[in-house]
Write an enzyme that holds these catalytic residues in place. Structure first.
Site, PDB file in Angstrom:
ATOM      1  N   GLU A   1     -12.187   3.626  -1.501  1.00 13.47           N
ATOM      2  CA  GLU A   1     -11.318   4.599  -2.308  1.00 13.47           C
ATOM      3  C   GLU A   1     -11.300   4.055  -3.785  1.00 13.47           C
ATOM      4  O   GLU A   1     -11.273   4.980  -4.871  1.00 13.47           O
ATOM      5  CB  GLU A   1     -10.053   4.761  -1.755  1.00 13.47           C
ATOM      6  CG  GLU A   1      -9.297   6.158  -2.107  1.00 13.47           C
ATOM      7  CD  GLU A   1      -8.092   6.156  -1.666  1.00 13.47           C
ATOM      8  OE1 GLU A   1      -6.904   6.574  -2.350  1.00 13.47           O
ATOM      9  OE2 GLU A   1      -7.657   5.876  -0.564  1.00 13.47           O
TER      10      GLU A   1
ATOM     11  N   HIS B   1      -6.832  -5.571   1.996  1.00  9.41           N
ATOM     12  CA  HIS B   1      -5.848  -5.153   2.762  1.00  9.41           C
ATOM     13  C   HIS B   1      -5.379  -6.339   3.587  1.00  9.41           C
ATOM     14  O   HIS B   1      -6.484  -7.072   4.369  1.00  9.41           O
ATOM     15  CB  HIS B   1      -6.289  -4.084   3.859  1.00  9.41           C
ATOM     16  CG  HIS B   1      -6.706  -2.799   2.801  1.00  9.41           C
ATOM     17  ND1 HIS B   1      -6.137  -1.595   2.753  1.00  9.41           N
ATOM     18  CD2 HIS B   1      -8.094  -2.628   2.258  1.00  9.41           C
ATOM     19  CE1 HIS B   1      -6.845  -0.811   1.833  1.00  9.41           C
ATOM     20  NE2 HIS B   1      -7.925  -1.273   1.949  1.00  9.41           N
TER      21      HIS B   1
ATOM     22  N   HIS C   1     -10.266  -5.334  -3.661  1.00 10.26           N
ATOM     23  CA  HIS C   1      -9.049  -5.417  -3.107  1.00 10.26           C
ATOM     24  C   HIS C   1      -9.085  -5.893  -1.577  1.00 10.26           C
ATOM     25  O   HIS C   1     -10.159  -5.354  -0.961  1.00 10.26           O
ATOM     26  CB  HIS C   1      -8.054  -4.233  -3.065  1.00 10.26           C
ATOM     27  CG  HIS C   1      -8.596  -3.113  -2.678  1.00 10.26           C
ATOM     28  ND1 HIS C   1      -9.319  -2.345  -3.428  1.00 10.26           N
ATOM     29  CD2 HIS C   1      -8.381  -2.539  -1.577  1.00 10.26           C
ATOM     30  CE1 HIS C   1      -9.835  -1.257  -2.756  1.00 10.26           C
ATOM     31  NE2 HIS C   1      -9.404  -1.307  -1.703  1.00 10.26           N
TER      32      HIS C   1
ATOM     33  N   ASP D   1       0.710  -1.101  -0.012  1.00 14.21           N
ATOM     34  CA  ASP D   1      -0.059   0.093   0.126  1.00 14.21           C
ATOM     35  C   ASP D   1       0.939   1.126   0.049  1.00 14.21           C
ATOM     36  O   ASP D   1       1.814   1.169   0.796  1.00 14.21           O
ATOM     37  CB  ASP D   1      -0.879   0.076   1.007  1.00 14.21           C
ATOM     38  CG  ASP D   1      -1.947   0.881   1.003  1.00 14.21           C
ATOM     39  OD1 ASP D   1      -3.174   0.412   1.127  1.00 14.21           O
ATOM     40  OD2 ASP D   1      -1.847   2.191   1.266  1.00 14.21           O
TER      41      ASP D   1
HETATM   42  P1  5GP Z   1      -9.719   1.560  -0.050  1.00  7.88           P
HETATM   43  O1  5GP Z   1     -10.015   2.730   0.887  1.00  7.88           O
HETATM   44  O2  5GP Z   1     -10.390   1.591  -1.329  1.00  7.88           O
HETATM   45  O3  5GP Z   1     -10.007   0.059   0.577  1.00  7.88           O
HETATM   46  O4  5GP Z   1      -8.076   1.518  -0.096  1.00  7.88           O
HETATM   47  C1  5GP Z   1      -7.384   1.891  -1.000  1.00  7.88           C
HETATM   48  C2  5GP Z   1      -6.089   1.657  -0.756  1.00  7.88           C
HETATM   49  O5  5GP Z   1      -5.232   1.974  -2.095  1.00  7.88           O
HETATM   50  C3  5GP Z   1      -5.590   2.647   0.212  1.00  7.88           C
HETATM   51  O6  5GP Z   1      -4.977   2.215   1.547  1.00  7.88           O
HETATM   52  C4  5GP Z   1      -4.441   3.708  -0.586  1.00  7.88           C
HETATM   53  O7  5GP Z   1      -3.354   4.010   0.157  1.00  7.88           O
HETATM   54  C5  5GP Z   1      -4.083   2.833  -1.516  1.00  7.88           C
HETATM   55  N1  5GP Z   1      -3.473   3.224  -2.855  1.00  7.88           N
HETATM   56  C6  5GP Z   1      -3.949   4.424  -3.278  1.00  7.88           C
HETATM   57  N2  5GP Z   1      -3.426   4.644  -4.779  1.00  7.88           N
HETATM   58  C7  5GP Z   1      -2.429   3.738  -4.583  1.00  7.88           C
HETATM   59  C8  5GP Z   1      -1.399   3.714  -5.517  1.00  7.88           C
HETATM   60  O8  5GP Z   1      -1.382   4.289  -6.374  1.00  7.88           O
HETATM   61  N3  5GP Z   1      -0.460   2.541  -5.183  1.00  7.88           N
HETATM   62  C9  5GP Z   1      -0.434   1.893  -4.075  1.00  7.88           C
HETATM   63  N4  5GP Z   1       0.542   1.246  -3.971  1.00  7.88           N
HETATM   64  N5  5GP Z   1      -1.686   2.045  -3.205  1.00  7.88           N
HETATM   65  C10 5GP Z   1      -2.591   3.066  -3.339  1.00  7.88           C
END
Ligand code: 5GP
Length: 127
Positions: free
Chosen positions: A105, A112, A110, A35
């Site tokens: 987001e 985590h 995905h 991440d």
């Molecule tokens: P969500 O809120 O969708 O569950 O988590 C999205 C995750 O993607 C966040 O923890 C954020 O830090 C990660 N993230 C967003 N953009 C990028 C990116 O360009 N590269 C990587 N490796 N992680 C990303």
């Protein structure tokens, strides 16, 4: 339920190689990478290579091979990164946000994997 997959989302761009990533594991159907904004010493995102928006989309419509591969890769990462309780380690949390209430987001499914420090309770109850 129909899902509209946005192929301009950031993880789709990572899968196409348009954006770099720190790959942790890769298989036929699955990619795992660090991440970019880690919430803990271990913070890996595991994604299917297929175009799925969220957990229920993936679990309903992906093939058995994709679903099995995804979870096998995720399990291997827990061991390889030294957080699996099966190895006597301190554990980890898997999180999958879906949709607005969960503040998803990136609209590509995905998981985590977060660990490497005490993570506290799963959710804070409303005051
Ligand atoms: P969500 O809120 O969708 O569950 O988590 C999205 C995750 O993607 C966040 O923890 C954020 O830090 C990660 N993230 C967003 N953009 C990028 C990116 O360009 N590269 C990587 N490796 N992680 C990303």
């Amino acid at each position: 339920m129909p899902y509209a997959y946005d192929d301009q989302n950031i993880f789709a761009k990572i899968l196409r190689g348009e954006i770099p990533n720190k790959t942790v594991a890769e298989s036929d159907h699955t990619l795992a990478f660090a991440d970019i904004n880690p919430a803990a010493p271990v913070h890996v995102l595991v994604i299917p290579k297929g175009a799925y928006v969220c957990f229920d989309h993936f679990a309903a419509e992906a093939s058995d091979a994709e679903i099995a591969d995804f979870h096998r890769v995720a399990a291997r990462i827990c061991v390889e990164l030294g957080v699996s309780p099966g190895d006597g380690k301190a554990g980890y949390r898997t999180i999958s946000n879906a949709g607005a209430d969960a503040v998803q987001e990136v609209p590509h499914y995905h998981m985590h994997i977060v660990g490497g420090r005490p993570l506290g309770q799963m959710l804070q109850k409303p005051a």
